[in-house]
Design an enzyme around this catalytic site. Structure first.
Site, PDB file in Angstrom:
ATOM      1  CG  LEU A  44      -1.893  -1.172   1.365  1.00 19.65           C
ATOM      2  CD1 LEU A  44      -2.755  -1.351   2.597  1.00 19.65           C
ATOM      3  CD2 LEU A  44      -2.810  -1.992   0.121  1.00 19.65           C
ATOM      4  CB  SER A  45       0.136   4.890  -0.913  1.00 17.92           C
ATOM      5  OG  SER A  45      -0.266   5.047   0.389  1.00 17.92           O
ATOM      6  CD  GLU A  46       3.388   6.974   3.458  1.00 17.24           C
ATOM      7  OE1 GLU A  46       4.116   5.740   3.864  1.00 17.24           O
ATOM      8  OE2 GLU A  46       3.482   6.923   2.433  1.00 17.24           O
ATOM      9  CB  THR A  47       2.758   0.000   6.899  1.00 15.58           C
ATOM     10  OG1 THR A  47       2.228  -1.174   4.872  1.00 15.58           O
ATOM     11  CG2 THR A  47       2.332  -0.997   7.723  1.00 15.58           C
ATOM     12  CB  CYS A  71       2.520   9.472   5.767  1.00  8.49           C
ATOM     13  SG  CYS A  71       1.295   8.824   5.255  1.00  8.49           S
TER      14      CYS A  71
END
Length: 264
Positions: A44-47, A71
């Site tokens: 995903l774009s961020e974890t 983020c």
């Protein structure tokens, strides 16, 4: 040891829209390499990883490729998860310690408000290849802060039609590029898209940290402190930005869509 991860769609009230983030609660810090591997696996774009640190909570964010300093959507997702799972008391603000200092998440009705720093973009000449990689000619503004490029163009329709050349965009010296325009739709003040192939994300669906910069830019340009924003990615997402001195207050919603157990 197993870990629970929650997948949360941020800056939306509708599942399968907005920006998905994975959130992992840790009882204690884990190895950086392991966290990066988990983020790559989630893709995903961020974890986000959150864990107790003395009397506070430490929050870290990883794209599939790198750790990042700030983020927004994964912070929103983390606060949403902490309240939903009762790890933090309902209605009480949460403070996170991060690479960008102390960040606060506060429930505001059904929404969540994030208190973030602003790193404003300063006007500069675009580097060679930047506009070409986006398929743009003349632009209304080009600026940069320590993380990203900010480009304003005249047409919100052109924003939606952008088809960047990511192989040309990837080598540029920046985390990403935000392209923005004033909105024709009176529901929103401005729209944008955000491209970050150098960070392992060709296009980020909804980018909270970018809206700190965008909010400051449009606040000055439009002469208003509170703005409604839409990020015109394929998934789409909306948020409210309020500029208060050198801070940006980002307000949005979140929806949990999955819970999974990590076995390694």
């Amino acid at each position: 040891m197993t870990h629970l991860l929650y997948q949360v769609d941020s800056f939306t009230q509708v599942p399968f829209s907005g920006n998905p983030a994975a959130v992992c609660w840790l009882d204690q810090p884990e190895d950086d390499h392991w966290m990066q591997q988990v983020a790559a696996e989630m893709n995903l774009s961020e974890t986000a990883f959150v864990y107790p640190e003395q009397d506070s909570l430490r929050l870290r964010w990883f794209t599939p490729a790198v750790e990042v300093e700030l983020c927004g959507h994964a912070t929103l997702a983390t606060a949403h998860m902490l309240w939903q799972t009762k790890r933090m008391p309902d209605g009480k603000p949460i403070e996170f310690e991060s690479l960008s200092g102390t960040l606060t998440a506060t429930p505001v009705g059904q929404a969540i408000e994030l208190d973030f720093p602003i790193a404003p973009a300063h006007e500069t000449v675009p580097v060679d290849g930047l506009l070409e990689s986006l398929g743009l000619g003349e632009v209304l503004f080009c600026g940069k802060n320590q993380y990203d490029w900010l480009i304003e163009i005249a047409s919100p329709q052109a924003i939606r039609q952008l088809q960047p050349n990511f192989s040309l965009l990837r080598p540029l010296d920046a985390r990403g590029v935000m392209v923005t325009a004033q909105s024709y739709d009176t529901k929103y003040d401005f729209i944008s898209r955000f491209f970050a192939p150098a960070a392992g994300i060709d296009e980020d669906p909804v980018t909270g940290s970018a809206h700190c910069v965008l909010g400051a830019y449009w606040s000055q340009k439009l002469g208003k402190s509170k703005l409604a924003a839409y990020q015109a990615s394929a998934r789409g997402g909306e948020l409210e930005v309020e500029i208060r001195n050198d801070r940006a207050l980002l307000r949005g919603h979140a929806v949990t869509v999955a819970k999974l157990e990590l076995l390694v």
